[in-house]
Design a protein around this motif. Structure first.
Motif, mmCIF file in Angstrom:
data_model
loop_
_atom_site.group_PDB
_atom_site.id
_atom_site.type_symbol
_atom_site.label_atom_id
_atom_site.label_comp_id
_atom_site.label_asym_id
_atom_site.label_seq_id
_atom_site.Cartn_x
_atom_site.Cartn_y
_atom_site.Cartn_z
ATOM 1 N N GLN A 1 -2.979 -11.622 -2.255
ATOM 2 C CA GLN A 1 -2.574 -10.867 -1.068
ATOM 3 C C GLN A 1 -1.749 -11.750 -0.132
ATOM 4 O O GLN A 1 -2.133 -12.889 0.174
ATOM 5 C CB GLN A 1 -3.803 -10.352 -0.317
ATOM 6 N N PRO B 1 0.824 -1.214 0.000
ATOM 7 C CA PRO B 1 0.000 0.000 0.000
ATOM 8 C C PRO B 1 0.858 1.263 0.000
ATOM 9 O O PRO B 1 1.785 1.395 0.800
ATOM 10 C CB PRO B 1 -0.803 -0.125 1.290
ATOM 11 N N GLY B 2 0.553 2.162 -0.933
ATOM 12 C CA GLY B 2 1.267 3.428 -0.997
ATOM 13 C C GLY B 2 2.647 3.353 -1.602
ATOM 14 O O GLY B 2 3.372 4.355 -1.616
#
Length: 123
Positions: free
Chosen positions: A118, A41-42
Motif C-alpha cells: 500500500q 480503490p474502485g
C-alpha cells in the motif's frame, strides 16, 4: 511463473518520495521483463512502469518524470523510485513479471505478481 516479494510501501505527504523494492525468485536477466502496476480503490489495475530484459523502459503518462524503474541484477531486485508523489498516486502497488525466457521482439506480458504494497499519499 516466478515468486515476487515487495517492500517499501507506506504513507507520505504530497510532494514526498518513496522507493518500492521487489525481489524475484529467478535471475532477472533470464525473464522477459518486470514492472509495476497499481490499483486504486474502485479503479482498474493499471500499468505504472515496465522494464524489459535489455533495459528498455516505459511509463504511464501520469508518472512520467516522477517515477523511475531500475534494477540490481546481483540482487535480482527491481525498484520503483517515486518522487513528487500526489494524492492520486494512492493505491496498492504490485510488482509484476513476465517469467518467459527472453525472445527478441517479445514485450513483457505479465504472468506473475507479488502480494501488493500500500502507498498512501496525503495532503
Amino acid at each position: 511463473q516466478v515468486q515476487l516479494e515487495e517492500s517499501g510501501g507506506g504513507q507520505v505527504q504530497a510532494g514526498g518520495s518513496l522507493r518500492l523494492s521487489c525481489t524475484v525468485s529467478e535471475n532477472i536477466f533470464a525473464i522477459t521483463g518486470m514492472g509495476w502496476q497499481r490499483q486504486a480503490p474502485g479503479k482498474q489495475r493499471e500499468l505504472v512502469a515496465v522494464m524489459t530484459v535489455v533495459g528498455a523502459t516505459n511509463y504511464a503518462d501520469s508518472v512520467k518524470g516522477r517515477f523511475t524503474i531500475s534494477r540490481d541484477g546481483a540482487k535480482n531486485t527491481v525498484y520503483l523510485q517515486m518522487n513528487s508523489l500526489k494524492p492520486e498516486d494512492t493505491a496498492v502497488y504490485y510488482c509484476a513479471a513476465d517469467s518467459r525466457a527472453p525472445v527478441f521482439g517479445n514485450l513483457p506480458d505479465f504472468d506473475s505478481w507479488g502480494q501488493g504494497t500500500q502507498v498512501s499519499v496525503f495532503e
